[in-house]
Design a protein around this motif. Structure first.
Motif, PDB file in Angstrom:
ATOM      1  N   LYS A 321      63.206  12.525  64.444  1.00 36.85           N
ATOM      2  CA  LYS A 321      61.973  12.850  63.917  1.00 36.85           C
ATOM      3  C   LYS A 321      61.182  11.662  63.720  1.00 36.85           C
ATOM      4  O   LYS A 321      61.669  10.947  62.650  1.00 36.85           O
ATOM      5  N   LYS A 362      59.782  19.746  61.536  1.00 35.77           N
ATOM      6  CA  LYS A 362      61.408  19.757  61.036  1.00 35.77           C
ATOM      7  C   LYS A 362      62.215  20.646  62.264  1.00 35.77           C
ATOM      8  O   LYS A 362      63.407  20.244  62.423  1.00 35.77           O
ATOM      9  N   GLU A 383      64.291  14.459  56.862  1.00 38.03           N
ATOM     10  CA  GLU A 383      64.742  14.547  58.186  1.00 38.03           C
ATOM     11  C   GLU A 383      64.313  13.451  58.958  1.00 38.03           C
ATOM     12  O   GLU A 383      64.852  13.140  60.415  1.00 38.03           O
ATOM     13  N   HIS A 410      69.656  12.262  54.562  1.00 31.43           N
ATOM     14  CA  HIS A 410      69.767  13.551  55.339  1.00 31.43           C
ATOM     15  C   HIS A 410      70.816  13.660  55.980  1.00 31.43           C
ATOM     16  O   HIS A 410      71.406  12.736  56.473  1.00 31.43           O
TER      17      HIS A 410
END
Length: 450
Positions: A321, A362, A383, A410
């Motif tokens: 991400k 996400k 994330e 996370h």
């Protein structure tokens, strides 16, 4: 010798003119570029911004410092405090468990009543703020924000934990005793809250400390005996820093980024600075900074290609991400063309559009989010596994604030990878050095590559 203390201004009453002169000198700072001013050239202004006046008046946030000055000099004084210093209550909120350093921040802030809480980005400033509000109780007050997106996020947190706040931004507002307000919309609540608010709180105080409007709001609200600011980065320049401290009070600091990483409350970053020295600038000595930024940052094909290659490399892993921060919309569009699967979010996007884009980011196995300055502060996306600073900015504050977007813990990541650029020495080299310094000041290891 006596202090007369109010919530906004205080005064040192004394016949000791030498003492007043010393304090005036100590609490005066030269304004940047003062020598260019016509008033200075005409000898009608000494170039200084004075935080202590000839009559001994000063913003009450400086009171503990000036008291310390007198005590160091062995001078006795009396204090006539006219403030309504009401009691605060229990700060515990059902369903919200504070970390040890967060509890320390809350306890110290309530004891001091006015201060600046310096907590690292991603240290949980919202939890600290909510606990302080719980202790203050059902009193009239205002929380100030520089951005509508952060206001909305805080509103949702407050409602989640049982508060009933009002909001004021843009064209409309919902009036409550506890108001969340952007600095741009403060005029809408002046009739109801200016004289009656018993507390004021500022999120990201660095956004308020370097402009007449923000400074005026920080030093207003005459009935507010509790005045608190929150930030990860207290201004380093003298005048903005003193603007904040004189209005709100001293800085309290209970924890560092490295401590939060060591205790596994933040994700450890791996910071790589990519060195670039392949371009000649000898023929470009007369171009402006804006022109050089466009040439060497925004429209730099080699640099942008490196960003594309890095991002595509991240996608070779099991999941990634990636957040890419840019300064301008033009740069965002160029990178989006190079990375066609990316999602771009800009300042003009509505809150609904931003939230939808973040949720889509996400959901993806290999998400790419390109954002402008709106992602520098306040937006929580834990994330993120990779962060690329594609900007050429010199601000240490902006560097630290933006880094915080990627440090939130996370479950799917063990560490976050941060990539930054050591850009051309002639145009943005000093900026690069300041970014390196900002990372190292946090106690983080920096790897120079290339």
């Amino acid at each position: 010798m006596k202090f007369i203390v109010t919530n906004t201004k205080s005064q040192l009453i004394t016949e000791n003119k030498q003492l007043l002169a010393i304090l005036i000198k100590k609490y005066t700072r030269k304004k940047k570029g003062f020598f260019h001013s016509k008033l200075y050239q005409q000898k009608r202004w000494d170039g200084g911004v004075k935080f202590f006046s000839l009559k001994g008046k000063f913003n009450t946030g400086l009171l503990p410092y000036i008291m310390e000055d007198l005590e160091s000099a062995g001078l006795e004084y009396e204090v006539e405090d006219t403030r309504n210093l009401y009691d605060t209550g229990d700060s515990n909120i059902e369903g919200l468990t504070l970390r040890d350093y967060q509890e320390e921040f809350v306890t110290t802030a309530l004891k001091k009543r006015r201060c600046i809480i310096k907590a690292p980005t991603a240290a949980g400033k919202t939890a600290i703020m909510l606990s302080i509000l719980k202790a203050i109780g059902n009193r009239k007050g205002v929380l100030f924000f520089s951005k509508k997106s952060i206001l909305e996020q805080t509103y949702q947190d407050l409602v989640k934990y049982g508060f009933d706040p009002g909001v004021c931004f843009g064209e409309g507002y919902v009036l409550r005793d506890l108001m969340l307000c952007t600095i741009q919309s403060v005029d809408k609540i002046l009739d109801t809250h200016l004289r009656e608010a018993e507390f004021i709180v500022f999120d990201e105080i660095q956004e308020f400390s370097n402009g007449k409007h923000g400074v005026a709001v920080m030093s207003s609200f005459p009935n507010a005996s509790i005045r608190i600011g929150l930030t990860a980065t207290v201004p380093t320049d003298d005048i903005p820093k003193l603007n904040a401290i004189s209005s709100l009070g001293p800085v309290i600091n209970k924890v560092s980024v490295t401590e939060l990483i060591d205790k596994k409350w933040l994700t450890p970053p791996v910071i790589t600075m990519i060195n670039r020295k392949d371009e000649s600038v000898e023929d470009d000595e007369k171009i402006t900074y804006a022109e050089s930024y466009d040439k060497f940052i925004v429209n730099n094909d080699k640099r942008n290609a490196m960003i594309r290659i890095l991002t595509e490399k991240f996608a070779e892993g099991e999941h990634s991400k990636t957040l890419i921060l840019v300064k301008s919309l033009a740069h965002a569009k160029i990178l989006q063309e190079l990375l066609p699967t990316s999602i771009m979010v800009q300042g003009s996007s509505s809150l609904e559009t931003r939230n939808e884009a973040i949720e889509e980011f996400k959901k993806r196995t290999h998400g790419i989010l390109i954002g402008t300055v709106i992602f520098q502060t306040g937006i929580n996306i834990p994330e993120i596994t990779h962060y690329i600073n594609a900007r050429g900015l010199k601000s240490e504050t902006a560097t630290v604030q933006a880094l915080g977007r990627a440090l939130r813990l996370h479950a799917t990541k063990k560490e976050v990878y941060v990539y930054d650029f050591l850009d051309k020495e002639k145009y943005v080299g000093s900026h690069s050095k300041k970014r390196v310094a900002a990372y190292k000041k946090l106690g983080l290891k920096v790897i120079i590559h290339g």
